[in-house]
Scaffold this active site. Structure first.
Site, PDB file in Angstrom:
ATOM      1  N   GLU A   1       0.538  -1.424  -0.282  1.00 55.45           N
ATOM      2  CA  GLU A   1      -0.316   0.092  -0.153  1.00 55.45           C
ATOM      3  C   GLU A   1       1.071   1.199   0.196  1.00 55.45           C
ATOM      4  O   GLU A   1       2.269   0.861   0.062  1.00 55.45           O
ATOM      5  CB  GLU A   1      -1.199   0.088   1.511  1.00 55.45           C
ATOM      6  CG  GLU A   1      -0.108  -0.504   2.557  1.00 55.45           C
ATOM      7  CD  GLU A   1      -0.463   0.802   3.604  1.00 55.45           C
ATOM      8  OE1 GLU A   1      -0.572   1.790   3.316  1.00 55.45           O
ATOM      9  OE2 GLU A   1      -0.756   0.628   4.893  1.00 55.45           O
TER      10      GLU A   1
ATOM     11  N   LYS B   1      -4.592  -2.954  14.552  1.00 59.29           N
ATOM     12  CA  LYS B   1      -4.085  -1.139  15.037  1.00 59.29           C
ATOM     13  C   LYS B   1      -4.885  -1.967  16.700  1.00 59.29           C
ATOM     14  O   LYS B   1      -5.722  -1.475  16.742  1.00 59.29           O
ATOM     15  CB  LYS B   1      -3.954  -0.093  14.308  1.00 59.29           C
ATOM     16  CG  LYS B   1      -3.518  -0.528  13.142  1.00 59.29           C
ATOM     17  CD  LYS B   1      -3.289   1.255  12.649  1.00 59.29           C
ATOM     18  CE  LYS B   1      -2.884   1.275  11.456  1.00 59.29           C
ATOM     19  NZ  LYS B   1      -3.438   0.509  10.701  1.00 59.29           N
TER      20      LYS B   1
END
Length: 306
Positions: A27, A162
């Protein structure tokens, strides 16, 4: 599906896909929003180098001048790095407008999955996936990454969710959507900076081949969607669980007081955690991405053999 005029794939990536060679998608939000220049560019190029060293072809993805670009050049990576946060983060909802306006965009997990799938790439390495934010029962702040994992046939190699998120609710959402969460050589879901979260994965798998066979079985029988492959951060770079938890809790409180919500919340929280840990979290972030690039390459190789 007519992608003429929208999709631009580098010659190297086209040649690899045509020859059924392993390709790993990467990404670009980490380049524009992840860290300052030139560290962002150095990190992105190092990730590509790790993919090559481990036997696969890297395909860094972004939107450049209104084109879904698969396999960025060094110049394009440098351009995104220099432009930094001026490049908008692009998720599924943003793609049509950015294409129509012929603008640049840094791809998130969701949009990278979409573009990788359009190009025919099935394995993607990133840092950590987005998920259900803390307090989402009130704010409804849920990352588009989770819906994309339910719809798009791309495996996402990450260091878990996360740790700024509500990990329990993130796992519940993935279960509802039928997305398998695989722990690579672990029964516990890693939480980005740390190797533990207090939550279990769905299945522990110990080899890239076992993971590749699971992906093949999933897609062979028509089960739509991706798979989360949770790869714990290397022990030597893992942060102390209590230290990072305190830093995250403080960062979340500051975000609430400042009224920071939506797509602005993740960059704010990661930046605040970096500040509170005196930069230690950024070192961990970089190392876990390197580690994920290696595993993704190994899985892509095994998948290309099947």
């Amino acid at each position: 599906m007519n992608l003429n005029g929208y999709l631009l794939i580098s010659k190297e990536v086209v040649a690899a896909l045509t020859a059924n060679k392993p390709v790993v998608a990467l990404e670009s939000t980490i380049i524009s929003h992840g860290m300052p220049y030139p560290q962002n560019v150095e990190t992105a190029l190092r990730v590509e180098e790790i993919v090559r060293k481990n036997g696969a072809i890297p395909a860094t993805i972004a939107i450049i001048n209104g084109k879904l670009t698969v396999g960025l050049t060094k110049e394009q990576i440098d351009f995104l790095g220099k432009k930094g946060v001026d490049v908008p983060k692009v998720s599924r909802r943003d793609i049509p407008a950015i294409l129509a306006k012929k603008e640049d965009g840094a791809t998130t997990v969701a949009s990278t999955m979409i573009i990788a799938a359009l190009a025919g790439i099935r394995v993607f390495a990133t840092g950590g996936i987005g998920g259900v934010h803390r307090g989402a029962e009130i704010t409804m702040d849920i990352s588009a990454d989770l819906e994309e994992l339910a719809m798009t046939n791309v495996a996402v190699v990450c260091a878990g969710a996360k740790s700024i998120l509500d990990i329990g609710l993130t796992l519940e959402f993935l279960e509802t959507k039928g997305v398998p969460v695989i722990g690579y050589q672990t029964e516990e879901l890693p939480a980005f900076y740390t190797r533990k979260s207090g939550f279990k994965v769905d299945y522990k798998m110990d080899t890239p081949k076992e993971i590749a066979l699971s992906l093949k079985a999933k897609w062979d029988i028509g089960l739509q969607g991706g798979m989360v492959i949770a790869n714990p951060i290397p022990l030597e770079y893992a942060m102390d669980f209590d230290t990072i938890t305190r830093a995250i809790d403080n960062a979340v409180k500051e975000a609430e007081l400042a009224g920071i919500k939506g797509k602005a919340s993740t960059p704010f929280l990661l930046s605040k955690v970096k500040e509170l840990t005196k930069g230690e979290s950024l070192v961990s972030n970089i190392e876990l991405v390197f580690n994920n690039a290696k595993l993704a390459s190994e899985i892509a190789i095994e998948l290309s053999k099947l």
